[in-house]
Design a protein around this motif. Structure first.
Motif, PDB file in Angstrom:
ATOM      1  N   MET A   1      35.068  67.497  25.357  1.00  0.00           N
ATOM      2  CA  MET A   1      36.049  67.247  24.309  1.00  0.00           C
ATOM      3  C   MET A   1      35.586  67.863  22.999  1.00  0.00           C
ATOM      4  O   MET A   1      36.377  68.458  22.264  1.00  0.00           O
ATOM      5  CB  MET A   1      36.282  65.740  24.149  1.00  0.00           C
ATOM      6  CG  MET A   1      37.472  65.407  23.326  1.00  0.00           C
ATOM      7  SD  MET A   1      38.984  65.974  24.144  1.00  0.00           S
ATOM      8  CE  MET A   1      40.145  65.777  22.835  1.00  0.00           C
ATOM      9  N   GLU A   2      34.305  67.756  22.716  1.00  0.00           N
ATOM     10  CA  GLU A   2      33.754  68.371  21.517  1.00  0.00           C
ATOM     11  C   GLU A   2      33.976  69.891  21.552  1.00  0.00           C
ATOM     12  O   GLU A   2      34.404  70.489  20.557  1.00  0.00           O
ATOM     13  CB  GLU A   2      32.260  68.052  21.419  1.00  0.00           C
ATOM     14  CG  GLU A   2      31.588  68.603  20.195  1.00  0.00           C
ATOM     15  CD  GLU A   2      30.110  68.256  20.157  1.00  0.00           C
ATOM     16  OE1 GLU A   2      29.652  67.905  19.066  1.00  0.00           O
ATOM     17  OE2 GLU A   2      29.428  68.337  21.197  1.00  0.00           O
ATOM     18  N   PHE A   3      33.706  70.504  22.685  1.00  0.00           N
ATOM     19  CA  PHE A   3      33.920  71.943  22.842  1.00  0.00           C
ATOM     20  C   PHE A   3      35.400  72.293  22.663  1.00  0.00           C
ATOM     21  O   PHE A   3      35.742  73.220  21.929  1.00  0.00           O
ATOM     22  CB  PHE A   3      33.435  72.407  24.224  1.00  0.00           C
ATOM     23  CG  PHE A   3      33.872  73.798  24.565  1.00  0.00           C
ATOM     24  CD1 PHE A   3      33.246  74.898  23.997  1.00  0.00           C
ATOM     25  CD2 PHE A   3      34.920  74.012  25.452  1.00  0.00           C
ATOM     26  CE1 PHE A   3      33.662  76.188  24.304  1.00  0.00           C
ATOM     27  CE2 PHE A   3      35.342  75.295  25.760  1.00  0.00           C
ATOM     28  CZ  PHE A   3      34.711  76.386  25.186  1.00  0.00           C
ATOM     29  N   LEU A   4      36.272  71.544  23.328  1.00  0.00           N
ATOM     30  CA  LEU A   4      37.704  71.842  23.262  1.00  0.00           C
ATOM     31  C   LEU A   4      38.246  71.704  21.841  1.00  0.00           C
ATOM     32  O   LEU A   4      39.068  72.510  21.399  1.00  0.00           O
ATOM     33  CB  LEU A   4      38.481  70.940  24.228  1.00  0.00           C
ATOM     34  CG  LEU A   4      38.266  71.235  25.710  1.00  0.00           C
ATOM     35  CD1 LEU A   4      38.894  70.150  26.569  1.00  0.00           C
ATOM     36  CD2 LEU A   4      38.818  72.607  26.060  1.00  0.00           C
ATOM     37  N   LEU A   5      37.788  70.699  21.127  1.00  0.00           N
ATOM     38  CA  LEU A   5      38.244  70.530  19.745  1.00  0.00           C
ATOM     39  C   LEU A   5      37.729  71.665  18.856  1.00  0.00           C
ATOM     40  O   LEU A   5      38.454  72.140  17.982  1.00  0.00           O
ATOM     41  CB  LEU A   5      37.817  69.167  19.192  1.00  0.00           C
ATOM     42  CG  LEU A   5      38.562  67.972  19.780  1.00  0.00           C
ATOM     43  CD1 LEU A   5      37.984  66.665  19.260  1.00  0.00           C
ATOM     44  CD2 LEU A   5      40.053  68.053  19.508  1.00  0.00           C
ATOM     45  N   ARG A   6      36.507  72.100  19.101  1.00  0.00           N
ATOM     46  CA  ARG A   6      35.989  73.248  18.338  1.00  0.00           C
ATOM     47  C   ARG A   6      36.836  74.486  18.590  1.00  0.00           C
ATOM     48  O   ARG A   6      37.093  75.279  17.688  1.00  0.00           O
ATOM     49  CB  ARG A   6      34.537  73.542  18.750  1.00  0.00           C
ATOM     50  CG  ARG A   6      33.517  73.111  17.760  1.00  0.00           C
ATOM     51  CD  ARG A   6      32.124  73.679  18.000  1.00  0.00           C
ATOM     52  NE  ARG A   6      31.790  74.052  19.348  1.00  0.00           N
ATOM     53  CZ  ARG A   6      31.107  73.302  20.213  1.00  0.00           C
ATOM     54  NH1 ARG A   6      30.682  72.105  19.857  1.00  0.00           N
ATOM     55  NH2 ARG A   6      30.842  73.735  21.418  1.00  0.00           N
TER      56      ARG A   6
ATOM     57  N   LYS B   1      47.767  65.334  26.642  1.00  0.00           N
ATOM     58  CA  LYS B   1      49.076  65.818  26.188  1.00  0.00           C
ATOM     59  C   LYS B   1      49.024  66.184  24.706  1.00  0.00           C
ATOM     60  O   LYS B   1      49.573  67.204  24.287  1.00  0.00           O
ATOM     61  CB  LYS B   1      50.146  64.764  26.442  1.00  0.00           C
ATOM     62  CG  LYS B   1      51.542  65.219  26.077  1.00  0.00           C
ATOM     63  CD  LYS B   1      52.582  64.171  26.411  1.00  0.00           C
ATOM     64  CE  LYS B   1      53.965  64.661  25.996  1.00  0.00           C
ATOM     65  NZ  LYS B   1      54.980  63.649  26.213  1.00  0.00           N
ATOM     66  N   VAL B   2      48.355  65.358  23.923  1.00  0.00           N
ATOM     67  CA  VAL B   2      48.204  65.632  22.497  1.00  0.00           C
ATOM     68  C   VAL B   2      47.453  66.949  22.318  1.00  0.00           C
ATOM     69  O   VAL B   2      47.857  67.806  21.527  1.00  0.00           O
ATOM     70  CB  VAL B   2      47.464  64.477  21.774  1.00  0.00           C
ATOM     71  CG1 VAL B   2      47.138  64.843  20.335  1.00  0.00           C
ATOM     72  CG2 VAL B   2      48.278  63.197  21.831  1.00  0.00           C
ATOM     73  N   TYR B   3      46.376  67.108  23.075  1.00  0.00           N
ATOM     74  CA  TYR B   3      45.590  68.340  22.977  1.00  0.00           C
ATOM     75  C   TYR B   3      46.449  69.556  23.330  1.00  0.00           C
ATOM     76  O   TYR B   3      46.427  70.567  22.624  1.00  0.00           O
ATOM     77  CB  TYR B   3      44.354  68.286  23.888  1.00  0.00           C
ATOM     78  CG  TYR B   3      43.485  69.503  23.719  1.00  0.00           C
ATOM     79  CD1 TYR B   3      42.548  69.565  22.702  1.00  0.00           C
ATOM     80  CD2 TYR B   3      43.637  70.606  24.548  1.00  0.00           C
ATOM     81  CE1 TYR B   3      41.774  70.693  22.507  1.00  0.00           C
ATOM     82  CE2 TYR B   3      42.877  71.746  24.369  1.00  0.00           C
ATOM     83  CZ  TYR B   3      41.939  71.783  23.350  1.00  0.00           C
ATOM     84  OH  TYR B   3      41.190  72.914  23.158  1.00  0.00           O
ATOM     85  N   LYS B   4      47.203  69.435  24.402  1.00  0.00           N
ATOM     86  CA  LYS B   4      48.050  70.545  24.836  1.00  0.00           C
ATOM     87  C   LYS B   4      49.069  70.914  23.749  1.00  0.00           C
ATOM     88  O   LYS B   4      49.295  72.097  23.471  1.00  0.00           O
ATOM     89  CB  LYS B   4      48.775  70.179  26.133  1.00  0.00           C
ATOM     90  CG  LYS B   4      49.659  71.287  26.661  1.00  0.00           C
ATOM     91  CD  LYS B   4      50.308  70.878  27.973  1.00  0.00           C
ATOM     92  CE  LYS B   4      51.202  72.006  28.494  1.00  0.00           C
ATOM     93  NZ  LYS B   4      51.809  71.656  29.778  1.00  0.00           N
ATOM     94  N   GLU B   5      49.695  69.911  23.151  1.00  0.00           N
ATOM     95  CA  GLU B   5      50.670  70.163  22.085  1.00  0.00           C
ATOM     96  C   GLU B   5      50.029  70.918  20.923  1.00  0.00           C
ATOM     97  O   GLU B   5      50.614  71.864  20.382  1.00  0.00           O
ATOM     98  CB  GLU B   5      51.272  68.845  21.589  1.00  0.00           C
ATOM     99  CG  GLU B   5      52.196  68.182  22.585  1.00  0.00           C
ATOM    100  CD  GLU B   5      52.619  66.775  22.170  1.00  0.00           C
ATOM    101  OE1 GLU B   5      52.238  66.315  21.061  1.00  0.00           O
ATOM    102  OE2 GLU B   5      53.324  66.120  22.960  1.00  0.00           O
ATOM    103  N   ILE B   6      48.830  70.502  20.554  1.00  0.00           N
ATOM    104  CA  ILE B   6      48.136  71.168  19.445  1.00  0.00           C
ATOM    105  C   ILE B   6      47.761  72.591  19.842  1.00  0.00           C
ATOM    106  O   ILE B   6      47.969  73.537  19.071  1.00  0.00           O
ATOM    107  CB  ILE B   6      46.889  70.364  19.027  1.00  0.00           C
ATOM    108  CG1 ILE B   6      47.305  69.005  18.473  1.00  0.00           C
ATOM    109  CG2 ILE B   6      46.059  71.150  18.011  1.00  0.00           C
ATOM    110  CD1 ILE B   6      46.157  68.025  18.316  1.00  0.00           C
ATOM    111  N   ARG B   7      47.197  72.743  21.033  1.00  0.00           N
ATOM    112  CA  ARG B   7      46.791  74.069  21.512  1.00  0.00           C
ATOM    113  C   ARG B   7      47.973  75.022  21.516  1.00  0.00           C
ATOM    114  O   ARG B   7      47.902  76.135  21.000  1.00  0.00           O
ATOM    115  CB  ARG B   7      46.191  73.969  22.924  1.00  0.00           C
ATOM    116  CG  ARG B   7      45.833  75.316  23.539  1.00  0.00           C
ATOM    117  CD  ARG B   7      45.324  75.191  24.958  1.00  0.00           C
ATOM    118  NE  ARG B   7      46.258  74.591  25.894  1.00  0.00           N
ATOM    119  CZ  ARG B   7      47.314  75.209  26.429  1.00  0.00           C
ATOM    120  NH1 ARG B   7      47.618  76.453  26.080  1.00  0.00           N
ATOM    121  NH2 ARG B   7      48.087  74.589  27.299  1.00  0.00           N
TER     122      ARG B   7
END
Length: 112
Positions: A48-53, A7-13
């Motif tokens: 996760m590393e890829f997604l954060l990049r 959810k945090v990732y989605k909000e940032i994206r």
């Protein structure tokens, strides 16, 4: 700490105006990202590393957000240690470790 990483990732994206397709590219399926963002799947480290990049964010920045914009206890301890200019005698080191142990006891956590 927030444990809803997806959810945090989605909000940032979404705050960056990125679609799932843009983030996934040819590396990850949109279905996989959807499962991560909905909390159905925990991503592997490599994913996760890829997604954060893809959103131009480090693990440290993401961790900071997941800790509600506060440094984690581990980060606080490491920063305290790294900011110690010098330890004269053993008193400084003893105080550092006592503070660390007291912090662990007060939060009912196990520190290593």
């Amino acid at each position: 700490m927030r444990y809803d990483f997806g959810k945090v990732y989605k909000e940032i994206r979404e705050s960056k105006g990125l679609t799932q397709e843009e983030v996934c590219g040819n590396v990850l399926s949109r279905t996989s990202l959807s499962k991560i963002e909905s909390g159905k799947v925990t991503p592997k480290y490599e994913n996760m590393e890829f997604l954060l990049r893809q959103i131009n964010m480090s693990f440290e920045e993401f961790d900071y957000i997941c800790h509600l914009y506060q440094p984690s206890q581990r980060t606080e301890i490491m920063q305290t240690y790294l900011n110690m200019n010098s330890i004269i005698g053993s008193n400084g080191l003893v105080n550092f470790f006592e503070t660390y142990q007291n912090s662990c006891r007060s939060k009912y956590t196990t520190c290593h």
